[in-house]
Structures are given as structure tokens and as C-alpha cells.
Design a protein around this motif. Structure first.
Motif, PDB file in Angstrom:
ATOM      1  N   ILE A  86      -4.503   1.030   8.002  1.00  0.00           N
ATOM      2  CA  ILE A  86      -5.408   0.277   7.141  1.00  0.00           C
ATOM      3  C   ILE A  86      -4.933  -1.168   6.974  1.00  0.00           C
ATOM      4  O   ILE A  86      -5.717  -2.116   7.066  1.00  0.00           O
ATOM      5  CB  ILE A  86      -5.537   0.964   5.765  1.00  0.00           C
ATOM      6  N   ASP A 138      -7.900   1.465  -2.989  1.00  0.00           N
ATOM      7  CA  ASP A 138      -7.263   1.414  -1.676  1.00  0.00           C
ATOM      8  C   ASP A 138      -6.147   2.446  -1.570  1.00  0.00           C
ATOM      9  O   ASP A 138      -5.936   3.039  -0.506  1.00  0.00           O
ATOM     10  CB  ASP A 138      -6.688   0.014  -1.432  1.00  0.00           C
ATOM     11  N   THR A 156      -5.942   5.482   1.043  1.00  0.00           N
ATOM     12  CA  THR A 156      -4.797   5.628   1.941  1.00  0.00           C
ATOM     13  C   THR A 156      -4.293   7.064   1.950  1.00  0.00           C
ATOM     14  O   THR A 156      -4.036   7.641   3.016  1.00  0.00           O
ATOM     15  CB  THR A 156      -3.659   4.689   1.505  1.00  0.00           C
ATOM     16  N   THR A 205       0.370   9.718   4.996  1.00  0.00           N
ATOM     17  CA  THR A 205       0.266   8.568   4.089  1.00  0.00           C
ATOM     18  C   THR A 205       0.875   7.324   4.724  1.00  0.00           C
ATOM     19  O   THR A 205       0.310   6.227   4.642  1.00  0.00           O
ATOM     20  CB  THR A 205       0.971   8.879   2.756  1.00  0.00           C
ATOM     21  N   SER A 246      -1.395   6.222   7.604  1.00  0.00           N
ATOM     22  CA  SER A 246      -2.646   5.694   7.069  1.00  0.00           C
ATOM     23  C   SER A 246      -2.460   4.290   6.497  1.00  0.00           C
ATOM     24  O   SER A 246      -3.274   3.391   6.744  1.00  0.00           O
ATOM     25  CB  SER A 246      -3.169   6.643   5.985  1.00  0.00           C
ATOM     26  N   ALA A 247      -1.382   4.085   5.721  1.00  0.00           N
ATOM     27  CA  ALA A 247      -1.119   2.758   5.153  1.00  0.00           C
ATOM     28  C   ALA A 247      -0.939   1.722   6.250  1.00  0.00           C
ATOM     29  O   ALA A 247      -1.437   0.593   6.146  1.00  0.00           O
ATOM     30  CB  ALA A 247       0.124   2.812   4.267  1.00  0.00           C
ATOM     31  N   LEU A 258       0.827  -1.206   0.000  1.00  0.00           N
ATOM     32  CA  LEU A 258       0.000   0.000   0.000  1.00  0.00           C
ATOM     33  C   LEU A 258       0.860   1.254   0.000  1.00  0.00           C
ATOM     34  O   LEU A 258       0.597   2.221  -0.728  1.00  0.00           O
ATOM     35  CB  LEU A 258      -0.915   0.008   1.232  1.00  0.00           C
TER      36      LEU A 258
END
Length: 305
Positions: free
Chosen positions: A263, A240, A244, A256, A259-260, A25
Motif C-alpha cells: 500500500i 488506512d 492494511t 500485515t 500489505s503495509a 503504517l
């Protein structure tokens, strides 16, 4: 007692799987964070640049096997550099031919890059066929090691994590410790003033877009170590990846990364208790709920308009 050890090993393996998902991701989101977060361009063809990087690795694998088998242990690193160079050049061309005419027109940019993604998918399908392909990986990327009983860590997963770490560090250094990064951040903060003090904002935009595409190419090369590649492989990750970037804060690389991680780990742990589809639904629902309460994302920066 043995059952508790097995449970702990399973949870540890799920955590490592979460780190692998996090790596994929983040590799995808890094390039998109630069293009979307720093430039405001909605690049729906970003996933296809990942696929081009993956197919580049596959072509290098086939050519090395056919013409220079003795170089098989070394071809993979060369293919990653080639994937970056090819996608960087293609990104430069796309920005010059199409994207530069669509700045400050987000809907037009979305439609144009979505059309580009369909063209690239069909080009890949016509060139390589509809079936998924995989390169022959070097021996040093195969196998796993066992740090403790019941726990097997795949070497290719560790390699993807290492590539992610190095690439993230490189992007951070480029953005916050280089002249190019200073010009990018100045353009994001105030484009008109940046142009007034002599910054070539069009050149900054072109290099930034090309760099984001190049990073997606490296992500594609790394992607081949954990999954097969098909014409639509990149498009499977684009939603996705956008989520993200938006969840972390569109103009924040730190957001970022966070967030990655959130998630990926949430989805991986959830899959231990429910099916993969339900885990994805739960993760995406939680992200959407948080964005409703905090629409600017986890992190945000103040930008002068």
C-alpha cells in the motif's frame, strides 16, 4: 544525461518516502493486528492511543527543556518507553472496564470504542488545545545525509524505519518464540480447548489488548519525528490501518507487513505521476478490488471454530 540522473534521484527519493509511509503504517498496524487479528476486537480508538503516545513525547520535551536542558539529547528514548508504559496501562484499564464485556459482539465493540475515541479526542483537545504541537527533537535526529548527488535521506525517516524494524522483530519473537505467544496462538485457534487445558484466556485477552495499545503508543512517539500532533492525528490513520490489516489477512502478521509495504509503495509511486488525493483513491480502489477477489486477504491462516 544529467536529467536522467535527476529522474533516478527523484524516483529513489519517492521509494524512500514510500518506505517512510510503510514504517508509519506498519507501526500503527502492528498493534491493531494483535488486537483485531488475534482477538477479533474492532478498536476504533486505536488511533487515539497513537495520539497519546505522541503527546507523551511532547510533554517530556517541554519538561526536559524547562527543568533539565542538559538531558535533551537523551529524553526522546525515555519518552518512547514512557509512551509505551502509559498506553499499555490505559489499554489494560480499557479492556478491564469496557472491552471484556463486549467480546463476540463486534458491532457493540465498534460503537463502544468509537465513543471512547471521541472521549479521548475531546480530553486531548481540552488538555493541550486544538492546535497541533511538536516536540523539540534531539540534534541527532535532525538533518540528513547525501549518499549520492541529488539524493538527501532524512535521518528522522531512517530512525522511524529502525524503530519499525526492531518493534516488528520483537513482536514476531514474542508471538512465535515465547510462552505468552503460544498461549495467544492457542486461544486464537481454539478458545474453549485452551481454557480446558488451563490457559487463562481472559488474562491473555487483557495482556494482548494492552500490548497492542502500547505498540500504538510507541508508534505515536515515532510519529512525532515526521509530523506535528493534534487531537485528531490518530483518527486520520485509522481507516488506512484497518485496511492494511484486513488486506494482509486479519490473523497474519506476515500479511500485515506485506500489505503495509504494498500500500505504501503503491501510493508513493502513484504520487509521482498524479496528485496525492488521486494516488490515494487509486491505491484504495486497487485494494478494494483485490479484496473482492480474495476476501481473506493476501495471507490467511486456518482457524478452528
Amino acid at each position: 544525461m544529467e536529467s536522467f540522473s535527476e529522474l533516478g534521484a527523484i524516483l529513489l527519493m519517492q521509494g524512500f518516502n514510500g518506505l517512510s509511509v510503510f514504517s508509519v503504517l506498519l507501526l500503527m498496524a502492528l498493534g491493531l493486528a494483535i488486537i483485531f487479528g488475534q482477538m477479533g476486537v474492532i478498536n476504533m480508538a486505536h488511533g487515539e492511543f497513537l495520539a497519546i503516545g505522541a503527546y507523551t513525547t511532547y510533554v517530556f520535551s517541554e519538561m526536559t527543556q524547562a527543568w533539565l536542558p542538559s538531558a535533551m539529547p537523551y529524553y526522546y528514548v525515555v519518552s518512547m518507553l514512557a509512551a509505551f508504559a502509559i498506553t499499555f496501562a490505559l489499554g489494560w484499564l480499557v479492556e478491564w472496564a469496557m472491552v471484556r464485556h463486549l467480546y463476540r459482539r463486534p458491532l457493540d465493540t465498534l460503537l463502544a470504542t468509537w465513543g471512547l475515541s471521541l472521549i479521548l479526542q475531546q480530553a486531548l483537545r481540552s488538555t493541550f488545545g486544538p492546535r497541533e504541537v511538536s516536540p523539540v527533537l534531539p540534534d541527532w535526529l535532525m538533518g540528513s545525509f547525501q549518499p549520492m548527488e541529488y539524493v538527501d535521506i532524512p535521518i528522522n525517516g531512517l530512525f522511524v524505519m529502525l524503530v519499525t524494524l526492531l518493534l516488528t522483530a520483537a513482536v514476531m519473537i514474542a508471538l512465535f518464540r515465547s510462552g505468552w505467544g503460544l498461549r495467544v496462538r492457542a486461544t486464537v485457534q481454539n478458545r474453549a480447548m485452551s481454557g480446558a487445558v488451563g490457559i487463562d484466556t481472559r488474562h491473555v485477552d487483557r495482556v494482548t489488548f494492552a500490548l497492542g495499545c502500547g505498540i500504538a503508543g510507541i508508534a505515536g512517539a515515532a510519529f512525532t519525528t515526521i509530523s506535528a500532533t493534534g487531537p485528531t492525528s490518530g483518527s486520520l490513520y485509522i481507516v488506512d490501518t484497518f485496511l492494511t490489516v484486513v488486506f494482509g489477512g486479519a490473523a497474519s502478521l506476515f500479511g500485515t507487513i506485506a500489505s503495509a509495504f504494498v500500500i505504501a509503495q503503491t501510493q508513493s509511486v502513484s504520487e509521482f505521476f498524479m496528485t496525492g488525493s488521486m494516488a490515494k483513491v487509486l491505491t484504495l480502489s486497487a485494494v478494494v478490488l483485490i479484496l473482492m477477489l480474495r476476501p481473506q486477504g493476501l495471507f490467511s491462516i486456518k482457524v478452528r471454530k
